[in-house]
Design a protein around this motif. Structure first.
Motif, PDB file in Angstrom:
ATOM      1  N   UNK A   1     -12.833  16.087  -5.709  1.00  0.00           N
ATOM      2  CA  UNK A   1     -14.254  15.771  -5.601  1.00  0.00           C
ATOM      3  C   UNK A   1     -14.756  14.863  -6.711  1.00  0.00           C
ATOM      4  N   UNK A   2     -13.881  14.551  -7.696  1.00  0.00           N
ATOM      5  CA  UNK A   2     -14.313  13.692  -8.799  1.00  0.00           C
ATOM      6  C   UNK A   2     -13.575  12.354  -8.698  1.00  0.00           C
ATOM      7  N   UNK A   3     -14.173  11.288  -9.310  1.00  0.00           N
ATOM      8  CA  UNK A   3     -13.489   9.995  -9.294  1.00  0.00           C
ATOM      9  C   UNK A   3     -12.621   9.805 -10.525  1.00  0.00           C
ATOM     10  N   UNK A   4     -12.989  10.484 -11.614  1.00  0.00           N
ATOM     11  CA  UNK A   4     -12.292  10.179 -12.863  1.00  0.00           C
ATOM     12  C   UNK A   4     -12.080  11.392 -13.774  1.00  0.00           C
ATOM     13  N   UNK A   5     -12.608  12.558 -13.422  1.00  0.00           N
ATOM     14  CA  UNK A   5     -12.516  13.694 -14.351  1.00  0.00           C
ATOM     15  C   UNK A   5     -11.098  14.264 -14.325  1.00  0.00           C
ATOM     16  N   UNK A   6     -10.389  14.242 -15.472  1.00  0.00           N
ATOM     17  CA  UNK A   6      -8.980  14.649 -15.455  1.00  0.00           C
ATOM     18  C   UNK A   6      -8.782  16.125 -15.089  1.00  0.00           C
ATOM     19  N   UNK A   7      -7.725  16.357 -14.368  1.00  0.00           N
ATOM     20  CA  UNK A   7      -7.377  17.727 -13.980  1.00  0.00           C
ATOM     21  C   UNK A   7      -6.628  18.416 -15.115  1.00  0.00           C
ATOM     22  N   UNK A   8      -5.790  17.644 -15.798  1.00  0.00           N
ATOM     23  CA  UNK A   8      -4.982  18.201 -16.888  1.00  0.00           C
ATOM     24  C   UNK A   8      -5.286  17.420 -18.165  1.00  0.00           C
TER      25      UNK A   8
ATOM     26  N   UNK B   1       4.859  11.819  -2.717  1.00  0.00           N
ATOM     27  CA  UNK B   1       3.553  12.314  -3.134  1.00  0.00           C
ATOM     28  C   UNK B   1       2.695  11.327  -3.941  1.00  0.00           C
ATOM     29  N   UNK B   2       3.307  10.636  -4.925  1.00  0.00           N
ATOM     30  CA  UNK B   2       2.494   9.788  -5.810  1.00  0.00           C
ATOM     31  C   UNK B   2       2.443   8.321  -5.364  1.00  0.00           C
ATOM     32  N   UNK B   3       3.086   8.011  -4.246  1.00  0.00           N
ATOM     33  CA  UNK B   3       3.212   6.605  -3.849  1.00  0.00           C
ATOM     34  C   UNK B   3       1.987   6.144  -3.060  1.00  0.00           C
ATOM     35  N   UNK B   4       0.866   6.101  -3.784  1.00  0.00           N
ATOM     36  CA  UNK B   4      -0.406   5.683  -3.180  1.00  0.00           C
ATOM     37  C   UNK B   4      -1.110   4.774  -4.174  1.00  0.00           C
ATOM     38  N   UNK B   5      -1.870   3.807  -3.624  1.00  0.00           N
ATOM     39  CA  UNK B   5      -2.468   2.777  -4.478  1.00  0.00           C
ATOM     40  C   UNK B   5      -3.361   3.334  -5.582  1.00  0.00           C
ATOM     41  N   UNK B   6      -4.259   4.268  -5.226  1.00  0.00           N
ATOM     42  CA  UNK B   6      -5.208   4.758  -6.247  1.00  0.00           C
ATOM     43  C   UNK B   6      -4.481   5.543  -7.330  1.00  0.00           C
ATOM     44  N   UNK B   7      -3.444   6.274  -6.939  1.00  0.00           N
ATOM     45  CA  UNK B   7      -2.666   7.038  -7.932  1.00  0.00           C
ATOM     46  C   UNK B   7      -1.988   6.060  -8.890  1.00  0.00           C
ATOM     47  N   UNK B   8      -1.349   5.032  -8.332  1.00  0.00           N
ATOM     48  CA  UNK B   8      -0.606   4.083  -9.169  1.00  0.00           C
ATOM     49  C   UNK B   8      -1.549   3.358 -10.139  1.00  0.00           C
ATOM     50  N   UNK B   9      -2.770   3.080  -9.695  1.00  0.00           N
ATOM     51  CA  UNK B   9      -3.728   2.395 -10.565  1.00  0.00           C
ATOM     52  C   UNK B   9      -4.072   3.282 -11.771  1.00  0.00           C
ATOM     53  N   UNK B  10      -4.303   4.559 -11.506  1.00  0.00           N
ATOM     54  CA  UNK B  10      -4.647   5.469 -12.615  1.00  0.00           C
ATOM     55  C   UNK B  10      -3.449   5.688 -13.537  1.00  0.00           C
TER      56      UNK B  10
END
Ligand code: DGP
Length: 234
Positions: free
Chosen positions: A112-119, A157-166
């Motif tokens: 639900x967040x755009x940038x708040x880190x989970x860890x 799992x991680x092979x998505x554009x938004x994940x790779x950008x972060x």
């Protein structure tokens, strides 16, 4: 005592050509009669590695803290054999290491967040403190356009554009900190042709692979801190 082998880590985003570059470097070293081997993390063959593999393929779900610790445990499983090989004079090329560990976990965001880190970043770094430190970490930096042109990301799992950008953003922070603590961090433009990327990598490692006199350092081992603690007990 003879020189020890060099510990060379190659990091990068998915589709950066990391595995190809690591394999090409290995061949070049072997052709030059340098004793060398290639290892890869995650090592999906161990018991822990099989759990990681199943998570990456989305065949199992694990708490984010748990999977982070499993990735790190997978590196610790091989830490003593890495040290032993280096001591024997063998150079190690390592396809992904603790830097990926931080980058992929610390880039996770709360639902639900755009940038708040989970860890927490420092928490992500801590299980890898004390692992053998590489003599150089080479980060292959690929743009999203080129990654797409290379066939786009896969199914994992991680092979998505938004994940790779972060992940890329966290890699920048990690590199600055690693350099700040005396480590060697080289960013290579992986949009270039494979031969050109390999030339830059070779230039960076060609002296290291002649063997190293100095001791193998530990990752994020704060010597100033150790001195302060020693002083307390004197
Ligand atoms: P590879 O086998 O190099 O494609 O890596 C598998 C995937 O796992 C890739 O998307 C990067 C990610 N990864 C590698 N190491 C770690 C780690 O230590 N922690 C996390 N969370 N992800 C990692």
């Amino acid at each position: 005592m003879g020189k020890r082998g060099a510990f060379i880590v190659i990091e990068g985003l998915d589709k950066s050509g990391k595995s190809t570059q690591a394999a090409t470097l290995l061949r070049r070293l072997q052709d030059s009669q340098v004793s060398a081997k290639l290892i890869k993390f995650p090592d999906r063959t161990t018991t822990i590695g099989k759990m990681v593999d199943s998570y990456l393929r989305s065949e199992s779900e694990l708490d984010d803290h748990v999977i982070h610790l499993l990735f790190s445990a997978n590196r610790w499983e091989l830490a003593s054999s890495i040290e032993e090989s280096l001591k024997q004079g063998e150079t190690i090329i390592c396809d992904r290491y603790a830097f990926s560990g931080i980058a992929f976990s610390a880039s996770k965001i709360r639902p639900g967040s755009h940038s708040y880190p989970l860890l927490d970043y420092a928490w992500c770094r801590s299980p890898d403190i004390g692992l053998p430190a590489p003599d150089i970490a080479i980060m292959l930096d690929v743009s999203q356009d080129v990654a797409q042109a290379r066939g786009g990301y896969g199914e994992e799992r991680y092979e998505k554009e938004d994940v790779q950008r972060r992940v890329r953003d966290v890699f920048v922070r990690i590199g600055e900190e690693f350099e700040g603590s005396g480590g060697k961090w080289l960013v290579v433009d992986a949009d270039e042709k494979p031969d050109e990327v390999q030339t830059v990598i070779w230039d960076a490692v060609k002296d290291l692979v002649k063997g190293i006199e100095g001791p193998l350092e530990k990752l994020w081992d704060d010597k100033r801190e150790a001195k302060n603690v020693d002083a307390l007990y004197m």
